[in-house]
Each structure stands twice: as C-alpha cells, then as structure tokens.
Design a protein around this motif. Structure first.
Motif, short mmCIF file in Angstrom:
data_model
loop_
_atom_site.label_atom_id
_atom_site.label_comp_id
_atom_site.label_asym_id
_atom_site.label_seq_id
_atom_site.Cartn_x
_atom_site.Cartn_y
_atom_site.Cartn_z
N ASN A 61 0.85 -1.19 0.00
CA ASN A 61 0.00 0.00 0.00
C ASN A 61 0.89 1.24 0.00
O ASN A 61 1.86 1.32 0.75
CB ASN A 61 -0.91 0.02 1.22
CG ASN A 61 -2.05 -0.97 1.10
OD1 ASN A 61 -2.43 -1.35 0.01
ND2 ASN A 61 -2.58 -1.37 2.23
N LEU A 97 5.48 9.25 -3.74
CA LEU A 97 4.81 8.09 -3.18
C LEU A 97 5.75 6.91 -3.22
O LEU A 97 6.59 6.81 -4.13
CB LEU A 97 3.54 7.76 -3.94
CG LEU A 97 2.33 8.67 -3.76
CD1 LEU A 97 1.22 8.25 -4.71
CD2 LEU A 97 1.84 8.66 -2.33
N THR A 110 0.31 10.97 3.47
CA THR A 110 -0.85 10.19 3.08
C THR A 110 -0.51 8.70 3.09
O THR A 110 0.64 8.32 2.87
CB THR A 110 -1.36 10.62 1.70
OG1 THR A 110 -2.56 9.91 1.39
CG2 THR A 110 -0.34 10.32 0.62
N SER A 153 -2.54 4.67 2.30
CA SER A 153 -3.72 3.91 1.91
C SER A 153 -3.74 2.60 2.68
O SER A 153 -2.70 1.96 2.86
CB SER A 153 -3.70 3.62 0.42
OG SER A 153 -3.73 4.82 -0.33
N SER A 154 -4.93 2.21 3.12
CA SER A 154 -5.06 0.96 3.85
C SER A 154 -6.50 0.48 3.74
O SER A 154 -7.43 1.24 3.98
CB SER A 154 -4.69 1.15 5.32
OG SER A 154 -4.85 -0.04 6.05
N SER A 197 -9.07 2.60 1.90
CA SER A 197 -9.29 3.98 2.31
C SER A 197 -7.99 4.76 2.28
O SER A 197 -6.91 4.20 2.49
CB SER A 197 -9.87 4.04 3.73
OG SER A 197 -11.14 3.42 3.78
N ASP A 198 -8.11 6.05 2.03
CA ASP A 198 -6.96 6.95 2.05
C ASP A 198 -7.00 7.79 3.31
O ASP A 198 -8.05 8.29 3.71
CB ASP A 198 -6.97 7.87 0.82
CG ASP A 198 -6.79 7.09 -0.47
OD1 ASP A 198 -7.33 7.53 -1.50
OD2 ASP A 198 -6.12 6.05 -0.45
N TYR A 199 -5.85 7.96 3.92
CA TYR A 199 -5.74 8.72 5.16
C TYR A 199 -4.74 9.86 4.96
O TYR A 199 -3.80 9.75 4.16
CB TYR A 199 -5.29 7.81 6.30
CG TYR A 199 -6.26 6.70 6.57
CD1 TYR A 199 -6.13 5.46 5.95
CD2 TYR A 199 -7.33 6.89 7.44
CE1 TYR A 199 -7.04 4.44 6.17
CE2 TYR A 199 -8.23 5.87 7.68
CZ TYR A 199 -8.09 4.65 7.04
OH TYR A 199 -8.99 3.65 7.28
N TRP A 200 -4.96 10.93 5.75
CA TRP A 200 -4.13 12.13 5.63
C TRP A 200 -3.69 12.61 7.00
O TRP A 200 -4.44 12.51 7.98
CB TRP A 200 -4.91 13.26 4.95
CG TRP A 200 -5.28 12.93 3.53
CD1 TRP A 200 -6.39 12.29 3.09
CD2 TRP A 200 -4.49 13.21 2.37
NE1 TRP A 200 -6.36 12.15 1.73
CE2 TRP A 200 -5.21 12.71 1.25
CE3 TRP A 200 -3.27 13.84 2.14
CZ2 TRP A 200 -4.74 12.83 -0.06
CZ3 TRP A 200 -2.80 13.97 0.84
CH2 TRP A 200 -3.54 13.46 -0.24
#
Length: 114
Positions: free
Chosen positions: A32, A50, A95, A97-98, A101-104
């Motif tokens: 991820n 990334l 950021t 992803s898991s 869902s994407d988290y910030w």
C-alpha cells in the motif's frame, strides 16, 4: 482507522535541506502506498512523492532533489528534501492507503526563504 502524525518542517534557506517523517498508528502493508503531497497558498494539493513495494515515484519538480523512503516495520515514511527552493514552500501532507481507504495527516509547514 489509521492516524498519521507528521514530524519535521520549518524554515530553511534556499539551497538548504530538511527532513520530514510520518508515523502511522495502524499497520500499513508494504504494497500500500505511503507518501507526501503539498499545497501552497492559492494552489491545489499536488503529489510530491509516493512509495510502495512497487517502487517510488516523484513529481518532476522534485526529482533529483527529494528522496522518499520507508520503514515498514516502524510504519514510517520519510522525505529528505535537498536543494530546497522558494517554490517548495507549502504545507506538506502525509498520506497512506489501507484497506481501500486513504488517510491524511494534519500537515506540516515548510518555508524556504532567506
């Protein structure tokens, strides 16, 4: 639920270096992506870099100057920024992803100025 905490940022002179780190509260599998975006005043949020098990990719504007790395065991992603320019001034967001869902993160200010 994943929470991201950014460390680093601050004021640096043009040509200087700065490092950012971001720790995730939950485990992020290495396939991820984790990484960094930035947003300058009046601009849209843009990709900086990334990284995943497939490799790393960078915005053209930072290639050769920024290096992204990751410690999967520590759930941490790093951004080493060298040869900083005034146009690198922005709020930098971590950021991850898991599980679809994407988290910030909350963002950290980087200011490049003399």
């Amino acid at each position: 639920q994943v929470q991201l905490m950014e460390l680093g940022g601050g004021l640096v002179e043009p040509g200087g270096s700065l490092g950012l780190s971001c720790v995730a509260s939950g485990y992020i599998f290495n396939w991820n992506p984790m990484g960094w975006y930035r947003q300058a005043p009046g601009n849209e949020r843009e990709l900086v870099a990334l990284i995943s098990s497939r490799g790393a990719n960078y915005a053209d504007s930072v290639k050769g100057r920024f290096t992204i790395s990751r410690d999967t065991a520590k759930n941490t992603v790093y951004l080493q920024m060298n040869s900083l320019k005034p146009e690198d001034t922005a709020v930098y967001y971590c950021t991850a992803s898991s599980r679809g869902s994407d988290y910030w993160g909350q963002g950290t200010q980087v200011t490049v100025s003399s």
